[in-house]
Structure formats: structure tokens, C-alpha cells
Design a protein around this motif. Structure first.
Motif, PDB file in Angstrom:
ATOM      1  N   GLY A  71     -13.776  11.222  -5.951  1.00 45.46           N
ATOM      2  CA  GLY A  71     -12.406  11.721  -5.916  1.00 45.46           C
ATOM      3  C   GLY A  71     -12.439  13.233  -5.781  1.00 45.46           C
ATOM      4  O   GLY A  71     -13.349  13.795  -5.164  1.00 45.46           O
ATOM      5  N   ARG A  72     -11.446  13.876  -6.403  1.00 42.25           N
ATOM      6  CA  ARG A  72     -11.345  15.341  -6.277  1.00 42.25           C
ATOM      7  C   ARG A  72     -12.587  16.042  -6.829  1.00 42.25           C
ATOM      8  O   ARG A  72     -13.195  16.899  -6.168  1.00 42.25           O
ATOM      9  CB  ARG A  72     -10.096  15.837  -7.020  1.00 42.25           C
ATOM     10  N   ILE A  73     -12.974  15.691  -8.063  1.00 42.46           N
ATOM     11  CA  ILE A  73     -14.108  16.386  -8.694  1.00 42.46           C
ATOM     12  C   ILE A  73     -15.420  15.983  -8.022  1.00 42.46           C
ATOM     13  O   ILE A  73     -16.291  16.826  -7.776  1.00 42.46           O
ATOM     14  CB  ILE A  73     -14.125  16.109 -10.214  1.00 42.46           C
ATOM     15  N   SER A 114     -17.861   4.642  -4.642  1.00 44.65           N
ATOM     16  CA  SER A 114     -16.450   4.693  -5.016  1.00 44.65           C
ATOM     17  C   SER A 114     -15.872   3.324  -4.752  1.00 44.65           C
ATOM     18  O   SER A 114     -16.593   2.430  -4.312  1.00 44.65           O
ATOM     19  CB  SER A 114     -15.725   5.743  -4.167  1.00 44.65           C
ATOM     20  N   HIS A 115     -14.579   3.157  -4.981  1.00 43.06           N
ATOM     21  CA  HIS A 115     -13.972   1.874  -4.648  1.00 43.06           C
ATOM     22  C   HIS A 115     -14.212   1.523  -3.185  1.00 43.06           C
ATOM     23  O   HIS A 115     -14.497   0.401  -2.838  1.00 43.06           O
ATOM     24  CB  HIS A 115     -12.452   1.933  -4.886  1.00 43.06           C
ATOM     25  N   LYS A 167     -15.388   6.733   2.148  1.00 42.73           N
ATOM     26  CA  LYS A 167     -14.483   7.851   2.480  1.00 42.73           C
ATOM     27  C   LYS A 167     -15.028   8.548   3.725  1.00 42.73           C
ATOM     28  O   LYS A 167     -15.877   9.447   3.620  1.00 42.73           O
ATOM     29  CB  LYS A 167     -14.453   8.881   1.334  1.00 42.73           C
ATOM     30  N   ILE A 214     -19.737  13.917 -16.601  1.00 37.26           N
ATOM     31  CA  ILE A 214     -18.604  14.825 -16.835  1.00 37.26           C
ATOM     32  C   ILE A 214     -17.295  14.038 -16.728  1.00 37.26           C
ATOM     33  O   ILE A 214     -16.238  14.623 -16.506  1.00 37.26           O
ATOM     34  CB  ILE A 214     -18.587  16.033 -15.859  1.00 37.26           C
ATOM     35  N   ASP A 265     -21.316  16.104 -20.981  1.00 40.61           N
ATOM     36  CA  ASP A 265     -20.165  16.887 -21.459  1.00 40.61           C
ATOM     37  C   ASP A 265     -19.213  16.030 -22.291  1.00 40.61           C
ATOM     38  O   ASP A 265     -18.325  16.549 -22.937  1.00 40.61           O
ATOM     39  CB  ASP A 265     -19.419  17.480 -20.248  1.00 40.61           C
ATOM     40  N   HIS A 299     -17.382  18.887 -24.353  1.00 42.56           N
ATOM     41  CA  HIS A 299     -16.247  18.551 -23.486  1.00 42.56           C
ATOM     42  C   HIS A 299     -15.586  19.830 -22.927  1.00 42.56           C
ATOM     43  O   HIS A 299     -14.410  20.110 -23.176  1.00 42.56           O
ATOM     44  CB  HIS A 299     -15.217  17.701 -24.251  1.00 42.56           C
TER      45      HIS A 299
HETATM   46  P1  NAP Z   1      -9.746  11.300  -8.903  1.00 41.67           P
HETATM   47  O1  NAP Z   1      -9.478  12.275  -7.826  1.00 41.67           O
HETATM   48  O2  NAP Z   1      -8.743  10.237  -9.166  1.00 41.67           O
HETATM   49  O3  NAP Z   1     -11.175  10.641  -8.617  1.00 41.67           O
HETATM   50  C1  NAP Z   1     -11.690   9.559  -9.303  1.00 41.67           C
HETATM   51  C2  NAP Z   1     -12.458   8.711  -8.325  1.00 41.67           C
HETATM   52  O4  NAP Z   1     -13.105   7.668  -9.069  1.00 41.67           O
HETATM   53  C3  NAP Z   1     -11.570   8.052  -7.274  1.00 41.67           C
HETATM   54  O5  NAP Z   1     -11.904   8.554  -6.030  1.00 41.67           O
HETATM   55  C4  NAP Z   1     -11.896   6.576  -7.394  1.00 41.67           C
HETATM   56  O6  NAP Z   1     -12.308   6.010  -6.188  1.00 41.67           O
HETATM   57  C5  NAP Z   1     -13.134   6.535  -8.258  1.00 41.67           C
HETATM   58  N1  NAP Z   1     -13.131   5.323  -9.066  1.00 41.67           N
HETATM   59  C6  NAP Z   1     -12.222   4.906  -9.969  1.00 41.67           C
HETATM   60  N2  NAP Z   1     -12.595   3.742 -10.513  1.00 41.67           N
HETATM   61  C7  NAP Z   1     -13.760   3.410  -9.916  1.00 41.67           C
HETATM   62  C8  NAP Z   1     -14.635   2.312 -10.033  1.00 41.67           C
HETATM   63  N3  NAP Z   1     -14.390   1.312 -10.882  1.00 41.67           N
HETATM   64  N4  NAP Z   1     -15.744   2.290  -9.276  1.00 41.67           N
HETATM   65  C9  NAP Z   1     -15.994   3.279  -8.398  1.00 41.67           C
HETATM   66  N5  NAP Z   1     -15.209   4.350  -8.248  1.00 41.67           N
HETATM   67  C10 NAP Z   1     -14.095   4.416  -8.995  1.00 41.67           C
HETATM   68  O7  NAP Z   1      -9.947  12.038 -10.291  1.00 41.67           O
HETATM   69  P2  NAP Z   1     -10.597  13.477 -10.574  1.00 41.67           P
HETATM   70  O8  NAP Z   1      -9.535  14.514 -10.587  1.00 41.67           O
HETATM   71  O9  NAP Z   1     -11.774  13.672  -9.694  1.00 41.67           O
HETATM   72  O10 NAP Z   1     -11.063  13.258 -12.095  1.00 41.67           O
HETATM   73  C11 NAP Z   1     -11.979  12.227 -12.417  1.00 41.67           C
HETATM   74  C12 NAP Z   1     -12.131  12.089 -13.919  1.00 41.67           C
HETATM   75  O11 NAP Z   1     -12.890  13.171 -14.406  1.00 41.67           O
HETATM   76  C13 NAP Z   1     -10.831  12.133 -14.734  1.00 41.67           C
HETATM   77  O12 NAP Z   1     -10.190  10.887 -14.778  1.00 41.67           O
HETATM   78  C14 NAP Z   1     -11.310  12.569 -16.101  1.00 41.67           C
HETATM   79  O13 NAP Z   1     -11.588  11.457 -16.917  1.00 41.67           O
HETATM   80  C15 NAP Z   1     -12.624  13.301 -15.791  1.00 41.67           C
HETATM   81  N6  NAP Z   1     -12.529  14.729 -16.124  1.00 41.67           N
HETATM   82  C16 NAP Z   1     -13.312  15.218 -17.117  1.00 41.67           C
HETATM   83  C17 NAP Z   1     -13.258  16.558 -17.447  1.00 41.67           C
HETATM   84  C18 NAP Z   1     -14.118  17.128 -18.533  1.00 41.67           C
HETATM   85  O14 NAP Z   1     -13.663  17.998 -19.261  1.00 41.67           O
HETATM   86  N7  NAP Z   1     -15.371  16.714 -18.647  1.00 41.67           N
HETATM   87  C19 NAP Z   1     -12.366  17.419 -16.778  1.00 41.67           C
HETATM   88  C20 NAP Z   1     -11.578  16.877 -15.767  1.00 41.67           C
HETATM   89  C21 NAP Z   1     -11.657  15.523 -15.453  1.00 41.67           C
HETATM   90  P3  NAP Z   1     -11.334   5.542  -5.028  1.00 41.67           P
HETATM   91  O15 NAP Z   1     -10.722   6.798  -4.495  1.00 41.67           O
HETATM   92  O16 NAP Z   1     -12.252   4.897  -4.079  1.00 41.67           O
HETATM   93  O17 NAP Z   1     -10.324   4.640  -5.677  1.00 41.67           O
END
Ligand code: NAP
Length: 326
Positions: free
Chosen positions: A154-156, A176-177, A180, A235, A261, A285
Motif C-alpha cells: 500500500g502507501r507505506i 498483497s491482495h 500492482k 512496522i 516497531d 512504536h
Molecule cells: P494501505 O495503503 O491501506 O496499505 C496496506 C496494504 O496492505 C494494502 O495495499 C493491502 O493490499 C495490503 N493488505 C491488506 N490486507 C492484506 C492481506 N491479508 N494480505 C496481503 N496484503 C494485504 O495502508 P498504509 O497507509 O500503507 O498503512 C499500513 C499499516 O501500517 C496501517 O494499517 C498501520 O497498521 C501500519 N502503520 C504503522 C505505523 C507505526 O507507527 N509503526 C505507522 C503508520 C501505519 P491491497 O491493496 O492489495 O488490498
């Protein structure tokens, strides 16, 4: 009349004034101790909530009959019961994008620190144990040119891929799901099944959300697929990993190291075996924890809440179903 907002995270004076221009604000600081009781006491009048890091379950939100919107200062939404919010027509918003780059920086800091044993060796210097030139016993492993495996593109995940591909000449593979194509073209990245990625990557990085589907996704079976030279980076959220299985994998040298983290329970207990392993870099974290990013997240959360309470669709609405039923 101004709406009633309960804040369970402190805002900068500038953002506090901005919110107060639109709402009557009650600040509950540190809701994890006695603050939780104060949060409960404030809920009956709350029309808006803004904060992070507390599980707002149905039992808690039942205390807030007037609630219209919850603005989370996070991108992760695992602290919320979406079905419950949808049923009640309570809008949930989050803060994506503004934290993407900083969180990817944290991921890369963990990659570098665990591969080059930065914390372990800095502690050695601090302890006065640097007596002669460092030899193979203390050598790390290269980062540049190694295969970067990203689970959750995803974004990160994409920001991590950018760092690895352009900054460190790393071949990028991901799971990923779904594939891309744009990411593959930009970073020359290859889609893999989860198992194939675990077997092939030198760095295995978790950047997916915690959901019912991902809870416990990486356990004993998955660690057994990794190679002894693999380095595991988390992370995302602690509960995506079976922490006991991770500890066993590290203790039995099934993998080389881990950069973590996030943990099953936070704050991490001081007697966790993870803290007694030299090949673990553990941070509290801090994914998005820089002055600039936390302020940008708070600004985004304030704007989301102001919109929601004004009857407008917030820019970062998480649950469109609630918008439909409200
Ligand atoms: P995002 O853009 O929604 O990306 C998440 C990606 O995970 C999506 O592209 C999705 O794939 C994929 N995904 C979801 N479920 C899956 C599965 N069962 N199997 C394979 N891939 C799967 O979210 P983001 O902004 O990158 O953030 C991701 C996560 O990072 C957040 O939800 C949060 O928990 C964590 N985070 C942690 C910190 C920290 O402080 N450590 C900070 C920020 C965020 P598809 O696109 O293919 O559906």
C-alpha cells in the motif's frame, strides 16, 4: 451552538485554537490511567471524539449516545469496530498519506540497524568493550543489493520500495491482495505468493493493516519458510505476528535478526525475551513519531472532525456506510 468534542490526545496550541473555533473541547490527557474514567465520564455529552491508541469498543461507545464522529490520529483503524460504527451512523476518519514517508523512514532505519547491528555495537562501545578492531564476530550483513520483500504493497509499502529500489539498488518483491502493475513498473518489482516471498526475500517487511484476516498471519509455519540469513521487519501491527513463534525463530537462528516497531502488547513488557536477544532492534512504536509528521497527522484529524461535525463528508472518511445511514 458549538458541538461537544472530547479530545484524548493533546494538540498543539495552534490546532487547539482551530478546533475550539468550531467546538467546545474537553481534553482528557493520558486516558490509559485514571484518564479512562474521565473519558467515560465525558462520553455522554460527546458529539465528536479525537485521539488515538485506545480501543474504542462498543461497550465504551455505548456511553456516548450523541456521538456523530470519531477522528483517529492514525492511519491504522484496528482500534475501532466498523460494524458498530456503521450501524450507529458514526463517521470514522483517519490520517493516511501524511505519515507515509516518515513511517517508511522508520522501516528503513530498522532495516539498516538490524542488518548492520547498529544498536548492539553502539552498546558495546558505550560499555567500554571496544578494545581492538572489530572482527567477523561482529560483522553485519549488506543491505544494498539484497532482496527487499514487502508484505502489504500500500502507501507505506510503496514508500519502502522506493527507498530500497532507488536508494539501495535492492530487487523488490512483494505480496498483497492483488498485483500492482504500476508499482511493478516503477520499481521493477515482482509479485509473489506469501510463501514464495518468505522463501526468497533477504528482508521481509510487514506493512499491512491488522484485520481479522491478517491477525497471526506470520507464525511458526511462516518463520520456518524464511532463510537463516533473513531479517524480519515489522512496522505494521504487533498482532499480525505470533510473537512467541518469532521469539523461537530468533532463539533457534531460523532467521538472522528482527527490527520491530510494534508488539503484541504495548508498551512491551520489560521481561519480554525479545529484549534479551542481541539480534533484535526494538523501538517503541515510533513509525510516525516525528515532530513534523505528528503535527501534520493532528492537523488532518482536526480538519476531518471539523468537516464531519459540520455535516460535510470528511476528506479521510473510513466508513462510507455510516455516511449513508446517518
Ligand atoms: P494501505 O495503503 O491501506 O496499505 C496496506 C496494504 O496492505 C494494502 O495495499 C493491502 O493490499 C495490503 N493488505 C491488506 N490486507 C492484506 C492481506 N491479508 N494480505 C496481503 N496484503 C494485504 O495502508 P498504509 O497507509 O500503507 O498503512 C499500513 C499499516 O501500517 C496501517 O494499517 C498501520 O497498521 C501500519 N502503520 C504503522 C505505523 C507505526 O507507527 N509503526 C505507522 C503508520 C501505519 P491491497 O491493496 O492489495 O488490498
Amino acid at each position: 451552538m458549538k458541538k461537544q468534542v472530547v479530545l484524548y490526545k493533546k494538540l498543539s496550541p495552534m490546532l487547539m485554537s482551530r478546533l475550539q473555533a468550531h467546538a467546545d473541547v474537553t481534553l482528557i490527557d493520558e486516558p490509559k490511567s485514571d484518564g479512562l474514567a474521565r473519558l467515560r465520564a465525558a462520553l455522554p455529552e460527546a458529539q465528536g471524539l479525537l485521539g488515538a491508541s485506545i480501543k474504542l469498543d462498543a461497550a465504551l461507545l455505548d456511553l456516548a449516545p450523541k456521538l456523530e464522529a470519531v477522528s483517529s490520529v492514525s492511519v491504522g483503524i484496528d482500534n475501532y469496530d466498523l460494524d458498530y460504527l456503521d450501524q450507529r451512523g458514526i463517521l470514522l476518519s483517519n490520517t493516511p498519506d501524511v505519515l507515509t514517508e516518515t513511517t517508511a523512514d522508520t522501516g528503513f532505519a530498522l532495516i539498516l540497524a538490524s542488518a548492520r547491528r547498529v544498536v548492539e555495537l553502539a552498546n558495546l562501545v558505550r560499555a567500554g568493550q571496544w578494545k581492538r578492531n572489530i572482527g567477523p564476530l561482529h560483522f553485519g550483513s549488506d543491505v544494498h543489493g539484497k532482496t527487499l520483500g514487502i508484505i502489504g504493497m500500500g502507501r507505506i509499502g510503496e514508500a519502502l520500495a522506493q527507498r530500497g529500489h532507488f536508494g539501495f539498488s535492492m530487487p523488490v518483491i512483494y505480496h498483497s491482495h492483488s498485483p500492482k502493475p504500476a508499482v511493478e513498473a516503477r520499481f521493477n518489482a515482482g509479485y509473489r505468493s506469501l510463501d514464495a516471498l518468505l522463501q526468497e526475500a533477504d528482508f521481509i517487511c510487514l506493512t499491512l493493516p491488522l484485520t481479522a484476516e491478517t491477525e497471526g498471519l506470520i507464525g511458526a509455519r511462516e518463520f520456518a519458510l524464511m532463510r537463516p540469513e533473513s531479517i524480519f521487519i515489522n512496522i505494521s501491527r504487533g498482532k499480525v505476528v505470533d510473537e512467541a513463534a518469532l521469539i523461537t525463530a530468533l532463539q533457534q537462528a531460523q532467521i538472522r535478526a528482527a527490527g520491530l516497531d510494534v508488539f503484541e502488547r504495548e508498551p512491551l513488557n520489560h521481561d519480554s525475551p525479545l529484549l534479551h536477544l542481541n539480534n533484535v532492534v526494538a523501538t517503541p512504536h515510533i513509525g510516525s513519531a516525528t515532530h513534523e509528521t505528528r503535527e501534520a497527522m493532528a492537523r488532518c484529524a482536526v480538519d476531518n472532525l471539523i468537516s464531519a461535525l459540520a455535516g460535510e463528508r470528511p476528506a479521510n472518511l473510513v466508513n462510507p456506510k455510516a455516511w449513508a445511514v446517518r
